[in-house]
Design a protein around this motif. Structure first.
Motif, short mmCIF file in Angstrom:
data_model
loop_
_atom_site.label_atom_id
_atom_site.label_comp_id
_atom_site.label_asym_id
_atom_site.label_seq_id
_atom_site.Cartn_x
_atom_site.Cartn_y
_atom_site.Cartn_z
N GLN A 118 14.33 18.50 -61.11
CA GLN A 118 14.13 18.67 -62.31
C GLN A 118 15.83 18.89 -62.48
O GLN A 118 16.27 18.88 -61.63
N LYS A 119 16.94 18.52 -64.08
CA LYS A 119 17.72 18.44 -63.78
C LYS A 119 18.12 19.49 -64.96
O LYS A 119 17.54 19.45 -66.03
N PHE A 120 19.44 19.75 -64.64
CA PHE A 120 20.22 20.88 -66.07
C PHE A 120 21.30 21.23 -65.31
O PHE A 120 21.79 20.96 -64.86
N ARG A 121 21.81 21.00 -67.35
CA ARG A 121 23.59 21.01 -67.03
C ARG A 121 23.63 22.74 -67.85
O ARG A 121 22.85 22.70 -69.34
N ARG A 122 24.33 23.75 -67.26
CA ARG A 122 24.24 25.23 -68.31
C ARG A 122 25.09 25.09 -69.04
O ARG A 122 26.59 24.00 -68.67
N ARG A 123 24.67 25.31 -69.92
CA ARG A 123 25.18 25.52 -71.66
C ARG A 123 26.01 24.28 -72.24
O ARG A 123 26.29 24.14 -72.82
N LYS A 124 24.70 23.26 -71.86
CA LYS A 124 25.19 21.81 -72.20
C LYS A 124 23.94 21.77 -73.61
O LYS A 124 23.86 20.72 -73.83
N HIS A 165 7.53 12.17 -59.54
CA HIS A 165 7.36 10.53 -58.81
C HIS A 165 6.23 10.73 -57.65
O HIS A 165 5.70 12.08 -57.08
N ARG A 166 5.72 9.97 -57.20
CA ARG A 166 4.17 10.46 -56.98
C ARG A 166 3.77 9.03 -55.84
O ARG A 166 3.99 7.62 -56.64
#
Length: 105
Positions: free
Chosen positions: A77-83, A91-92
């Motif tokens: 999971q990738k996350f950028r706050r306020r953006k 992936h397996r």
């Protein structure tokens, strides 16, 4: 008796009769034989042979039990706050399961 082998950028400590999961080998069917020739060290009869970098003439023979085995699913999971940016991928990993039959030193 055990040996330390290198395969797929990893090192494994193997013994005869051990079942091992290695990275997927395409084009190999169940029951086929695989020979690992990158043997880093061999131990037997109380003596250890350590290669520089490989032990000369040493091989490990294995038999393919399961040609395709899948590992558990891993989520990234990738996350950028306020953006307003959120990305989730998975992936397996695929493995080949082998049984070590002989260690020849």
């Amino acid at each position: 008796m055990y040996a330390i082998i290198a395969d797929g950028g990893r090192q494994y400590k193997v013994e005869e009769g051990q079942v091992l999961s290695i990275d997927l080998r395409d084009g190999i069917s169940e029951g086929a034989a695989i020979t690992f020739d990158k043997v880093l060290a061999v131990s037997g009869n109380g003596a250890i042979k350590i290669g520089k970098p490989l032990v000369a003439g040493a091989t490990v023979q294995a038999e393919v039990l399961v040609a395709l085995e899948k590992g558990e699913k891993i989520y990234i999971q990738k996350f950028r706050r306020r953006k307003n940016y959120r990305k989730r991928t998975g992936h397996r990993q695929k493995y080949t399961q082998v049984k070590i039959s002989k260690i020849l030193a």
